[in-house]
Write a protein that holds these residues in place. Structure first.
Motif, mmCIF file in Angstrom:
data_model
loop_
_atom_site.group_PDB
_atom_site.id
_atom_site.type_symbol
_atom_site.label_atom_id
_atom_site.label_comp_id
_atom_site.label_asym_id
_atom_site.label_seq_id
_atom_site.Cartn_x
_atom_site.Cartn_y
_atom_site.Cartn_z
ATOM 1 N N VAL A 187 4.733 -7.468 16.066
ATOM 2 C CA VAL A 187 5.009 -6.202 16.755
ATOM 3 C C VAL A 187 6.409 -5.669 16.433
ATOM 4 O O VAL A 187 6.741 -4.530 16.777
ATOM 5 C CB VAL A 187 4.844 -6.349 18.290
ATOM 6 C CG1 VAL A 187 3.436 -6.820 18.633
ATOM 7 C CG2 VAL A 187 5.879 -7.298 18.888
ATOM 8 N N LEU A 188 7.238 -6.516 15.798
ATOM 9 C CA LEU A 188 8.659 -6.174 15.661
ATOM 10 C C LEU A 188 9.005 -5.426 14.373
ATOM 11 O O LEU A 188 9.907 -4.596 14.366
ATOM 12 C CB LEU A 188 9.515 -7.462 15.679
ATOM 13 C CG LEU A 188 9.349 -8.386 16.885
ATOM 14 C CD1 LEU A 188 10.130 -9.672 16.653
ATOM 15 C CD2 LEU A 188 9.846 -7.684 18.141
ATOM 16 N N LEU A 189 8.317 -5.774 13.285
ATOM 17 C CA LEU A 189 8.820 -5.376 11.964
ATOM 18 C C LEU A 189 8.115 -4.154 11.391
ATOM 19 O O LEU A 189 7.004 -3.819 11.788
ATOM 20 C CB LEU A 189 8.706 -6.573 11.020
ATOM 21 C CG LEU A 189 9.609 -7.738 11.479
ATOM 22 C CD1 LEU A 189 8.963 -9.075 11.199
ATOM 23 C CD2 LEU A 189 10.975 -7.647 10.841
ATOM 24 N N GLY A 190 8.805 -3.499 10.459
ATOM 25 C CA GLY A 190 8.235 -2.322 9.801
ATOM 26 C C GLY A 190 8.747 -2.236 8.377
ATOM 27 O O GLY A 190 9.568 -3.048 7.941
ATOM 28 N N ASP A 191 8.251 -1.223 7.635
ATOM 29 C CA ASP A 191 8.632 -1.019 6.242
ATOM 30 C C ASP A 191 9.491 0.242 6.117
ATOM 31 O O ASP A 191 9.301 1.204 6.873
ATOM 32 C CB ASP A 191 7.385 -0.835 5.364
ATOM 33 C CG ASP A 191 6.443 -2.041 5.435
ATOM 34 O OD1 ASP A 191 6.915 -3.144 5.776
ATOM 35 O OD2 ASP A 191 5.241 -1.866 5.141
ATOM 36 N N GLY A 192 10.388 0.242 5.133
ATOM 37 C CA GLY A 192 11.206 1.435 4.903
ATOM 38 C C GLY A 192 12.358 1.136 3.975
ATOM 39 O O GLY A 192 12.589 -0.012 3.595
ATOM 40 N N ALA A 193 13.076 2.190 3.599
ATOM 41 C CA ALA A 193 14.233 2.029 2.706
ATOM 42 C C ALA A 193 15.275 3.096 3.006
ATOM 43 O O ALA A 193 14.948 4.213 3.400
ATOM 44 C CB ALA A 193 13.787 2.143 1.248
ATOM 45 N N GLY A 194 16.528 2.715 2.819
ATOM 46 C CA GLY A 194 17.633 3.668 2.959
ATOM 47 C C GLY A 194 18.627 3.399 1.847
ATOM 48 O O GLY A 194 18.717 2.266 1.344
ATOM 49 N N ALA A 195 19.354 4.434 1.439
ATOM 50 C CA ALA A 195 20.281 4.268 0.312
ATOM 51 C C ALA A 195 21.528 5.112 0.509
ATOM 52 O O ALA A 195 21.494 6.133 1.211
ATOM 53 C CB ALA A 195 19.586 4.688 -0.987
ATOM 54 N N VAL A 196 22.614 4.674 -0.110
ATOM 55 C CA VAL A 196 23.831 5.492 -0.160
ATOM 56 C C VAL A 196 24.359 5.484 -1.595
ATOM 57 O O VAL A 196 24.132 4.535 -2.347
ATOM 58 C CB VAL A 196 24.955 4.991 0.792
ATOM 59 C CG1 VAL A 196 24.506 5.014 2.247
ATOM 60 C CG2 VAL A 196 25.477 3.618 0.413
ATOM 61 N N VAL A 197 25.077 6.565 -1.939
ATOM 62 C CA VAL A 197 25.816 6.604 -3.204
ATOM 63 C C VAL A 197 27.283 6.406 -2.850
ATOM 64 O O VAL A 197 27.802 7.053 -1.931
ATOM 65 C CB VAL A 197 25.617 7.952 -3.936
ATOM 66 C CG1 VAL A 197 26.415 7.971 -5.239
ATOM 67 C CG2 VAL A 197 24.139 8.197 -4.206
ATOM 68 N N LEU A 198 27.917 5.480 -3.549
ATOM 69 C CA LEU A 198 29.339 5.165 -3.312
ATOM 70 C C LEU A 198 30.153 5.575 -4.516
ATOM 71 O O LEU A 198 29.746 5.320 -5.657
ATOM 72 C CB LEU A 198 29.538 3.651 -3.163
ATOM 73 C CG LEU A 198 29.253 2.928 -1.868
ATOM 74 C CD1 LEU A 198 29.788 1.510 -1.986
ATOM 75 C CD2 LEU A 198 29.856 3.637 -0.677
ATOM 76 N N ARG A 199 31.328 6.168 -4.241
ATOM 77 C CA ARG A 199 32.240 6.515 -5.332
ATOM 78 C C ARG A 199 33.674 6.315 -4.898
ATOM 79 O O ARG A 199 33.962 6.337 -3.697
ATOM 80 C CB ARG A 199 32.058 7.984 -5.712
ATOM 81 C CG ARG A 199 31.000 8.171 -6.744
ATOM 82 C CD ARG A 199 31.055 9.547 -7.360
ATOM 83 N NE ARG A 199 30.356 9.504 -8.634
ATOM 84 C CZ ARG A 199 29.929 10.576 -9.272
ATOM 85 N NH1 ARG A 199 30.145 11.773 -8.782
ATOM 86 N NH2 ARG A 199 29.308 10.456 -10.431
ATOM 87 N N ALA A 200 34.554 6.179 -5.858
ATOM 88 C CA ALA A 200 35.980 6.110 -5.525
ATOM 89 C C ALA A 200 36.406 7.440 -4.928
ATOM 90 O O ALA A 200 35.870 8.486 -5.291
ATOM 91 C CB ALA A 200 36.780 5.835 -6.797
ATOM 92 N N ALA A 224 16.966 -5.263 6.129
ATOM 93 C CA ALA A 224 18.133 -4.703 5.418
ATOM 94 C C ALA A 224 18.116 -3.178 5.362
ATOM 95 O O ALA A 224 19.123 -2.558 5.004
ATOM 96 C CB ALA A 224 18.197 -5.261 4.007
ATOM 97 N N ALA A 225 16.987 -2.562 5.722
ATOM 98 C CA ALA A 225 16.899 -1.102 5.618
ATOM 99 C C ALA A 225 17.279 -0.386 6.914
ATOM 100 O O ALA A 225 17.481 0.830 6.900
ATOM 101 C CB ALA A 225 15.490 -0.691 5.193
ATOM 102 N N THR A 226 17.401 -1.109 8.027
ATOM 103 C CA THR A 226 17.597 -0.381 9.303
ATOM 104 C C THR A 226 18.864 0.465 9.283
ATOM 105 O O THR A 226 18.842 1.621 9.706
ATOM 106 C CB THR A 226 17.650 -1.305 10.550
ATOM 107 O OG1 THR A 226 18.818 -2.143 10.506
ATOM 108 C CG2 THR A 226 16.407 -2.142 10.716
ATOM 109 N N ILE A 227 19.978 -0.096 8.812
ATOM 110 C CA ILE A 227 21.258 0.623 8.898
ATOM 111 C C ILE A 227 21.292 1.844 7.970
ATOM 112 O O ILE A 227 21.626 2.944 8.430
ATOM 113 C CB ILE A 227 22.443 -0.341 8.682
ATOM 114 C CG1 ILE A 227 22.529 -1.277 9.899
ATOM 115 C CG2 ILE A 227 23.747 0.417 8.475
ATOM 116 C CD1 ILE A 227 23.566 -2.377 9.787
ATOM 117 N N PRO A 228 20.919 1.715 6.676
ATOM 118 C CA PRO A 228 20.947 2.931 5.863
ATOM 119 C C PRO A 228 19.932 3.992 6.287
ATOM 120 O O PRO A 228 20.192 5.190 6.115
ATOM 121 C CB PRO A 228 20.677 2.424 4.439
ATOM 122 C CG PRO A 228 20.063 1.080 4.598
ATOM 123 C CD PRO A 228 20.634 0.514 5.864
#
Ligand code: UT7
Length: 329
Positions: free
Chosen positions: A159-172, A289-293
């Motif tokens: 009941v707890l888990l799900g699927d998904g993805a989040g991403a960020v672009v990082l630059r100086a 690992a996807a929850t935060i992004p």
């Protein structure tokens, strides 16, 4: 950060599979109730990948959206890290499949496995590689297809888990904003709290392990619950202290979304009002690992986050692993 060059998030993106699995759907699958799930976890529904989607497909969508929002071409990316504990395969790395999909031919690509803390760990690695001048444009993705590793007969985890993805672009960035500091921690003494026992070198795939359902995710919920509250509260305080800041400076805390009661307890321990906590677990469940992004991208899309805001990302997960990152937006 101790490096001379500071890094900043210049774009965000996320992707949730179309199919939604509600608590009512779960009531028909295991002995549970919508009431139990909502009061004990805060979750109402979660997204589930379609049969032809794997983690790299979710990651590719999130990555493309992050590049678009950053106005950066895939050909400019020189580093891709996918934080995942549910990769397409044991090898090759999911990040290499994403690199090919988005045509980021110049990029080095690898996966980082720190379970639910993987995204913050990956941000830290990328930020240091950019700060030291080795790479210039990084794509950091948290992506999971946990539905493939859930025991759909185990009501205490399915009941707890799900699927998904989040991403960020990082630059100086030449500015004084960006990623201010990190605090990371690990304790392998807690390795038994959350695990997928079989399918690796300890217990390779066999009819026997499958019959014993050892290829599915297992968790000791109570111990994990207590450790998550303690270590996410500590990590938040610690990263603020390192940055010379205090709780009063925080505009938004984006915690790993494992249980709304964990997030409320962390807020209480930190004396942070609940409206400063970004919560989306009701519609996504725990995507590791996807929850935060994903939560970060949704907050950006909703216009919640303004320039100059102080954001703290904080996580806890299998390993055990934990960590926090302070960002001046
Ligand atoms: O992402 C990595 C980090 N993960 C976490 O941080 C998760 C942390 N743990 C948790 O969020 C909570 O411990 C759970 C949500 C997993 C469990 O909540 P709880 O309040 O700790 O419940 P419990 O495990 O103490 O179980 C209470 C009761 C048990 O029944 P008995 O033994 O008291 O009769 C369970 O069998 O609830 C029962 N139960 C359920 N009942 C209905 C467990 N799962 C369910 C269910 N539906 N799905």
């Amino acid at each position: 950060m101790h490096g001379q060059i500071r890094t900043a998030v210049v774009g965000t993106g996320s992707y949730l599979p179309e199919k939604v699995l509600t608590n009512a759907d779960l009531e028909r699958m295991v002995d549970t109730t919508d009431e139990w799930i909502q009061t004990r976890t805060g979750i109402k529904e979660r997204h589930i990948a379609s049969p032809d989607e794997a983690t790299s497909d979710l990651a590719t969508q999130a990555a493309s959206r992050a590049l678009e929002s950053a106005n950066v071409e895939a050909g400019e990316v020189d580093l891709i890290i996918v934080a995942t504990c549910t990769p397409d395969m044991l090898l090759p790395a999911t990040a290499c499949i994403v690199q090919h999909n988005i045509k980021a031919h110049k990029a080095v690509a690898f996966d980082l496995e720190a379970a639910c803390s993987g995204f913050i760990y990956a941000l830290s690695v990328a930020s240091n590689l950019i700060s030291s001048g080795i790479y210039h444009t990084a794509l950091i993705i948290g992506a999971e297809t946990f539905s493939r590793f859930i025991d759909w007969k185990d009501r205490s985890t399915c009941v707890l888990l799900g699927d998904g993805a989040g991403a960020v672009v990082l630059r100086a960035t030449p500015k004084s904003n960006g990623l201010l500091d990190f605090y990371l921690g690990a304790d392998g003494g807690g390795a038994e709290y959350m695990k997928i026992p079989a399918g690796g070198s300890r217990l390779p795939a066999s009819h026997d392990v499958i019959n014993q359902r050892l290829h599915y995710f297992q968790m000791r919920g109570n111990e994990t619950f207590k450790a998550a509250i303690k270590l996410m509260s500590y990590s938040t305080k610690r990263v603020l202290k390192q940055s010379g800041l205090s709780i009063a400076d925080v505009d938004y805390l984006i915690p790993h979304q494992a249980n709304v009661r964990i997030m409320e307890a962390v807020a209480k321990r930190l004396s942070l009002p609940l409206d400063k906590i970004i919560i989306n677990i009701q519609s996504c469940g725990n995507t590791s690992a996807a929850t935060i992004p994903i939560a970060l991208d949704q907050a950006v899309q909703e216009g919640k986050i303004a320039d100059g805001n102080l954001i703290v990302l904080v996580s806890f997960g299998a390993g055990l692993t934990w960590g926090a990152c302070a960002i001046k937006w």
